[in-house]
Enzyme design. Sequence first.
Site, PDB file in Angstrom:
ATOM      1  N   CYS A  10     -39.220 -25.648  27.914  1.00 18.45           N
ATOM      2  CA  CYS A  10     -39.027 -26.237  26.585  1.00 18.45           C
ATOM      3  C   CYS A  10     -38.015 -25.566  25.661  1.00 18.45           C
ATOM      4  CB  CYS A  10     -40.364 -26.325  25.884  1.00 18.45           C
ATOM      5  SG  CYS A  10     -41.438 -27.491  26.733  1.00 18.45           S
ATOM      6  N   LYS A  62     -42.069 -29.569  15.464  1.00 18.38           N
ATOM      7  CA  LYS A  62     -42.233 -29.071  16.839  1.00 18.38           C
ATOM      8  C   LYS A  62     -40.921 -28.485  17.352  1.00 18.38           C
ATOM      9  CE  LYS A  62     -43.506 -28.220  20.919  1.00 18.38           C
ATOM     10  NZ  LYS A  62     -44.336 -27.092  21.259  1.00 18.38           N
ATOM     11  N   GLU A  67     -47.759 -30.653  20.756  1.00 16.42           N
ATOM     12  CA  GLU A  67     -48.600 -29.604  21.341  1.00 16.42           C
ATOM     13  C   GLU A  67     -47.887 -28.261  21.212  1.00 16.42           C
ATOM     14  OE1 GLU A  67     -51.795 -29.673  22.348  1.00 16.42           O
ATOM     15  OE2 GLU A  67     -51.253 -27.581  22.216  1.00 16.42           O
TER      16      GLU A  67
HETATM   17  P1  NAD Z   1     -44.728 -32.266  33.249  1.00 18.29           P
HETATM   18  O1  NAD Z   1     -43.451 -32.646  33.894  1.00 18.29           O
HETATM   19  O2  NAD Z   1     -45.539 -31.135  33.789  1.00 18.29           O
HETATM   20  O3  NAD Z   1     -45.698 -33.560  33.239  1.00 18.29           O
HETATM   21  C1  NAD Z   1     -45.306 -34.854  32.889  1.00 18.29           C
HETATM   22  C2  NAD Z   1     -46.032 -35.851  33.791  1.00 18.29           C
HETATM   23  O4  NAD Z   1     -45.783 -37.171  33.304  1.00 18.29           O
HETATM   24  C3  NAD Z   1     -45.571 -35.828  35.247  1.00 18.29           C
HETATM   25  O5  NAD Z   1     -46.659 -35.541  36.097  1.00 18.29           O
HETATM   26  C4  NAD Z   1     -45.018 -37.250  35.480  1.00 18.29           C
HETATM   27  O6  NAD Z   1     -45.277 -37.753  36.777  1.00 18.29           O
HETATM   28  C5  NAD Z   1     -45.754 -38.055  34.430  1.00 18.29           C
HETATM   29  N1  NAD Z   1     -45.111 -39.309  34.050  1.00 18.29           N
HETATM   30  C6  NAD Z   1     -43.836 -39.504  33.645  1.00 18.29           C
HETATM   31  N2  NAD Z   1     -43.638 -40.803  33.322  1.00 18.29           N
HETATM   32  C7  NAD Z   1     -44.806 -41.444  33.530  1.00 18.29           C
HETATM   33  C8  NAD Z   1     -45.226 -42.793  33.352  1.00 18.29           C
HETATM   34  N3  NAD Z   1     -44.411 -43.723  32.874  1.00 18.29           N
HETATM   35  N4  NAD Z   1     -46.496 -43.111  33.658  1.00 18.29           N
HETATM   36  C9  NAD Z   1     -47.353 -42.165  34.130  1.00 18.29           C
HETATM   37  N5  NAD Z   1     -47.007 -40.858  34.291  1.00 18.29           N
HETATM   38  C10 NAD Z   1     -45.750 -40.501  33.994  1.00 18.29           C
HETATM   39  O7  NAD Z   1     -44.392 -32.026  31.727  1.00 18.29           O
HETATM   40  P2  NAD Z   1     -45.183 -31.069  30.684  1.00 18.29           P
HETATM   41  O8  NAD Z   1     -44.779 -29.647  30.862  1.00 18.29           O
HETATM   42  O9  NAD Z   1     -46.627 -31.426  30.691  1.00 18.29           O
HETATM   43  O10 NAD Z   1     -44.524 -31.546  29.311  1.00 18.29           O
HETATM   44  C11 NAD Z   1     -44.819 -32.812  28.763  1.00 18.29           C
HETATM   45  C12 NAD Z   1     -44.291 -32.851  27.349  1.00 18.29           C
HETATM   46  O11 NAD Z   1     -44.964 -31.854  26.557  1.00 18.29           O
HETATM   47  C13 NAD Z   1     -42.799 -32.534  27.214  1.00 18.29           C
HETATM   48  O12 NAD Z   1     -42.261 -33.332  26.187  1.00 18.29           O
HETATM   49  C14 NAD Z   1     -42.785 -31.076  26.789  1.00 18.29           C
HETATM   50  O13 NAD Z   1     -41.638 -30.772  26.032  1.00 18.29           O
HETATM   51  C15 NAD Z   1     -44.020 -30.974  25.935  1.00 18.29           C
HETATM   52  N6  NAD Z   1     -44.622 -29.635  25.861  1.00 18.29           N
HETATM   53  C16 NAD Z   1     -44.734 -28.868  26.995  1.00 18.29           C
HETATM   54  C17 NAD Z   1     -45.358 -27.629  26.913  1.00 18.29           C
HETATM   55  C18 NAD Z   1     -45.511 -26.754  28.130  1.00 18.29           C
HETATM   56  O14 NAD Z   1     -45.962 -25.620  27.972  1.00 18.29           O
HETATM   57  N7  NAD Z   1     -45.160 -27.198  29.327  1.00 18.29           N
HETATM   58  C19 NAD Z   1     -45.902 -27.187  25.700  1.00 18.29           C
HETATM   59  C20 NAD Z   1     -45.796 -28.012  24.584  1.00 18.29           C
HETATM   60  C21 NAD Z   1     -45.154 -29.242  24.679  1.00 18.29           C
HETATM   61  C1  UGA Z   2     -43.411 -21.979  24.257  1.00 13.32           C
HETATM   62  C2  UGA Z   2     -44.041 -21.789  22.877  1.00 13.32           C
HETATM   63  O1  UGA Z   2     -44.508 -20.436  22.766  1.00 13.32           O
HETATM   64  C3  UGA Z   2     -45.181 -22.768  22.663  1.00 13.32           C
HETATM   65  O2  UGA Z   2     -45.687 -22.639  21.349  1.00 13.32           O
HETATM   66  C4  UGA Z   2     -44.677 -24.188  22.893  1.00 13.32           C
HETATM   67  O3  UGA Z   2     -45.740 -25.112  22.768  1.00 13.32           O
HETATM   68  C5  UGA Z   2     -44.073 -24.289  24.268  1.00 13.32           C
HETATM   69  O4  UGA Z   2     -43.001 -23.321  24.401  1.00 13.32           O
HETATM   70  C6  UGA Z   2     -43.453 -25.622  24.542  1.00 13.32           C
HETATM   71  O5  UGA Z   2     -43.135 -26.368  23.652  1.00 13.32           O
HETATM   72  O6  UGA Z   2     -43.268 -25.824  25.741  1.00 13.32           O
HETATM   73  P1  UGA Z   2     -44.005 -21.224  26.726  1.00 13.32           P
HETATM   74  O7  UGA Z   2     -42.592 -21.592  26.997  1.00 13.32           O
HETATM   75  O8  UGA Z   2     -45.058 -21.770  27.595  1.00 13.32           O
HETATM   76  O9  UGA Z   2     -44.388 -21.644  25.227  1.00 13.32           O
HETATM   77  O10 UGA Z   2     -44.162 -19.639  26.762  1.00 13.32           O
HETATM   78  P2  UGA Z   2     -43.707 -18.458  25.762  1.00 13.32           P
HETATM   79  O11 UGA Z   2     -44.791 -17.467  25.701  1.00 13.32           O
HETATM   80  O12 UGA Z   2     -43.205 -18.975  24.481  1.00 13.32           O
HETATM   81  O13 UGA Z   2     -42.509 -17.795  26.564  1.00 13.32           O
HETATM   82  C7  UGA Z   2     -41.257 -18.457  26.705  1.00 13.32           C
HETATM   83  C8  UGA Z   2     -40.248 -17.497  27.307  1.00 13.32           C
HETATM   84  O14 UGA Z   2     -39.901 -16.482  26.358  1.00 13.32           O
HETATM   85  C9  UGA Z   2     -40.763 -16.747  28.548  1.00 13.32           C
HETATM   86  O15 UGA Z   2     -39.733 -16.649  29.498  1.00 13.32           O
HETATM   87  C10 UGA Z   2     -41.142 -15.382  27.998  1.00 13.32           C
HETATM   88  O16 UGA Z   2     -41.094 -14.370  28.964  1.00 13.32           O
HETATM   89  C11 UGA Z   2     -40.071 -15.196  26.935  1.00 13.32           C
HETATM   90  N1  UGA Z   2     -40.468 -14.245  25.878  1.00 13.32           N
HETATM   91  C12 UGA Z   2     -41.519 -14.504  25.077  1.00 13.32           C
HETATM   92  C13 UGA Z   2     -39.716 -13.086  25.698  1.00 13.32           C
HETATM   93  O17 UGA Z   2     -38.716 -12.831  26.424  1.00 13.32           O
HETATM   94  N2  UGA Z   2     -40.072 -12.216  24.703  1.00 13.32           N
HETATM   95  C14 UGA Z   2     -41.132 -12.452  23.879  1.00 13.32           C
HETATM   96  O18 UGA Z   2     -41.389 -11.605  22.985  1.00 13.32           O
HETATM   97  C15 UGA Z   2     -41.872 -13.618  24.070  1.00 13.32           C
END
Ligand code: NAD
Ligand code: UGA
Length: 486
Positions: free
Chosen positions: A287, A231, A176
């Site tokens: 992340c 990713k 994602e």
């Molecule tokens: P999160 O901690 O918000 O959510 C994960 C959920 O999974 C929790 O609610 C937890 O209770 C649940 N969980 C864990 N083990 C479980 C199990 N065995 N059965 C059922 N539920 C279970 O995490 P997130 O921010 O959604 O991130 C999830 C993944 O996506 C990570 O690998 C992260 O790196 C990736 N990712 C996150 C973002 C973001 O913006 N947060 C963006 C892209 C990718």
């Molecule tokens: C980031 C990536 O942008 C997503 O594509 C990815 O899916 C995600 O991580 C993930 O894998 O979790 P996110 O962390 O939600 O998304 O937000 P960003 O907009 O990337 O910002 C990350 C951090 O960088 C923030 O603290 C933001 O303030 C900072 N940032 C961003 C800067 O300091 N300068 C910039 O120009 C942009």
Amino acid sequence: MDSQQPPIKINTICCIGAGYVGGPTMAVIADRCPSIQVHVVDLNQSRINAWNSKDLNQLPIYEPGLDEVIKRARGRNLHFSNEIKKGIQNADLVFISVNTPTKKKGLGSGQASDLRWVEACSRQVAEFAQGHTIVVEKSTLPVRTAAAIQTILKASNQTQSKGKSARSFSILSNPEFLAEGTAINDLENPDRVLIGGEDSEAIEALALIYMKWVAPEKILRTNLWSSELSKLSANAFLAQRISSINAVASLCEVTGADVREVSKAIGTDSRIGTRFLNSGPGFGGSCFQKDILNLVYLCHHFGLPEVADYWESVVNLNTWQQHRIAKLVVKNLFGTVTGKRLAVLGFAFKADTNDTRESPAIRISKDLIEEGAQISIFDPKVKQKQIEIDLGIAASPPPNKKGDLSQAALNGEGTWWQTSNIRDAIDGADALLILTEWDEFFHIQWDEIAVLMRHPAWVFDARAVVDPVAVRSAGLKLWRIGDGSE
Ligand code: NAD
Ligand code: UGA
């Protein structure tokens, strides 16, 4: 794919993990594909309850536009529950969307991803799946994790084959790329959807779901390992730009250059591009740091120490930037903040989210509390309980109307409390720090604010949101990221 073969039709999806990714991603899939039943399951009952709450302001995450999508799909073909077994049993396709944080102990501690939740999910799928199940890695995972999932599923097939109806699995990687704060728009209008796998029928079945709203040319198909590594690499590239511009910002501050001018001049080169060149207090979020550290770990594992060092420096510079900001606050306040009141505006790691994971505000506030400061924190979306967890310090009662210092403050100890508005945070403060770029901070009336502060009073703008002329003409001293203004 065999052209004679009809595509696999997905009627029911189960997503394990109702977090920042699972919740919004499944909401958009359900919204765009009304004929598919989408079940989002999670171990965390209070999170599930929050997803099911009638009051859409009580959803477990704040994300602009999410409430509208939930309103349309929830109860129709989008369901949140803790029925993990049932969810998996009925699913044609299972997304694994659980947390993959950095390991805190054991082998690879501090760098490798902790895959215990992914492994637990794989075992749950292995135990409960029926018929043919497509298993999709949605979590961000180290390259070659799919091999481990495959091994778990295969082993369960061998042990369960006797007396059970035939089961089979296909594994795909579909990372994602959404960013928090813009998740709904990112999901509805993605730059690309990446699907990695070996089973072309399974790839096409997943592609068909996205094709309900994503242009076919935006759906990229790769092998499993390219998808997993893309990713991690995408996040490393984005974070590397931020560390690069923050490095330039520090040089601007001592040379009279202005990082915004430099950033514009650099970014207008179409080979470089304008986005992700805003200098600030360092990147936060769940992340960037974890994914780069994971990459560092993988590089060491595969015998590439120079490559590991290269990526690690991106994280090191980010940590340095956060400490640097706390230090320069102390330096400008005559070398001490003990007993002084400082207002922190913004605690989330970026605007438009309530997420504080790895927020720069955490490290900066901790450094200042360590120095003995009295910190009032205002953030429009972050709750006090979360700040307590992040700082590891309980909130103190706010000072009384006369501004008397608490006993802890009189003893030189740092304390903090939360306020519900900007004015209360600033009242009596020696300085304010802007650490998140919330929209309302762009519109602060500096004349009104200046009279509330103890002078000489400072504004430390780590997000470059203020109008320098308005701040100075209100009689305030200003430090702004990337131009060293005073
Ligand atoms: P999160 O901690 O918000 O959510 C994960 C959920 O999974 C929790 O609610 C937890 O209770 C649940 N969980 C864990 N083990 C479980 C199990 N065995 N059965 C059922 N539920 C279970 O995490 P997130 O921010 O959604 O991130 C999830 C993944 O996506 C990570 O690998 C992260 O790196 C990736 N990712 C996150 C973002 C973001 O913006 N947060 C963006 C892209 C990718
Ligand atoms: C980031 C990536 O942008 C997503 O594509 C990815 O899916 C995600 O991580 C993930 O894998 O979790 P996110 O962390 O939600 O998304 O937000 P960003 O907009 O990337 O910002 C990350 C951090 O960088 C923030 O603290 C933001 O303030 C900072 N940032 C961003 C800067 O300091 N300068 C910039 O120009 C942009």
